[in-house]
Enzyme design. Sequence first.
Site, short mmCIF file in Angstrom:
data_model
loop_
_atom_site.label_atom_id
_atom_site.label_comp_id
_atom_site.label_asym_id
_atom_site.label_seq_id
_atom_site.Cartn_x
_atom_site.Cartn_y
_atom_site.Cartn_z
N ASP A 10 0.88 -1.15 0.00
CA ASP A 10 0.00 0.00 0.00
C ASP A 10 0.93 1.22 0.00
O ASP A 10 2.07 1.13 0.46
CB ASP A 10 -0.87 -0.04 1.26
CG ASP A 10 -1.66 1.23 1.46
OD1 ASP A 10 -2.42 1.60 0.55
OD2 ASP A 10 -1.51 1.85 2.52
N ASP A 12 0.12 4.94 1.01
CA ASP A 12 -0.02 5.93 2.07
C ASP A 12 -0.14 5.28 3.45
O ASP A 12 -1.00 4.44 3.67
CB ASP A 12 -1.22 6.83 1.80
CG ASP A 12 -1.10 7.54 0.46
OD1 ASP A 12 0.00 8.06 0.17
OD2 ASP A 12 -2.08 7.55 -0.31
#
Length: 187
Positions: A10, A12
Site C-alpha cells: 500500500d 499511504d
Amino acid sequence: MIRPAAVLFDRDDTLVADVPYNGDPGLVRLMPGAREAVRLLRAHDVAVGVVSNQSGIGRGLLTEAQVARVNARIDALLGPLDVWVHCPHVPQDGCACRKPAPGLVLEAARRLGVRPERCAVVGDIGADMGAARAAGARGVLVPTARTLPDEVAAAPLVCADLLDAVLRVLGDVPVAPDGSPLPRRSS
C-alpha cells in the site's frame, strides 16, 4: 512457506507517511524501514509494486498527473518500483479495483507476470488485508495509529514495521542492521 514472487505495498501510511490527498511530491516522506525493506526484496529478486486507493482523483481533489508526480518522487527515493496500480474511484462507485476488492492486486500480478497467490500484500488497514484475501494473495499488516483494533485482530500476519514484514515474507534471511542481506554461513 514459499517465498513470494512479488510484494505489493500500500502507498499511504505504509511506504510513505500519509498526507491526505497528496498531490505535492515535496511532501513525500518515506516510512521508517521503507528503503531497507525494498532494498532487501530487490537483493532477493522479488518484484516490488504498489497498489493504492486514490479516491482524491474521483473526488476532484487530485489529478492523475499529480498522483503520477508523487509516485515518481517515491520512485526517486526508493529506486524505480516494478509496478504501480491505483484506483481513482470513490467508495460509492462500487468498482472492482478499490481495496478491499481484489482488482488492484490482480492487475499488479498480471503486469508482473506472476500468479496472485505468489504475491504478498503489505498494508496498514483492513482494506489492504481484504484485497489480499480476495485475490488469493498473502496479507501482512503493519499497523499505524489509524489501524483499528479489529483490523489487527483479523489480520493473517501482523508485523511491527516494514523491515519485519519483509523479513517474515522472505523467510530465514540473515540481514545487517541496515537491512542489507548478509551472506549465509556454511554449515
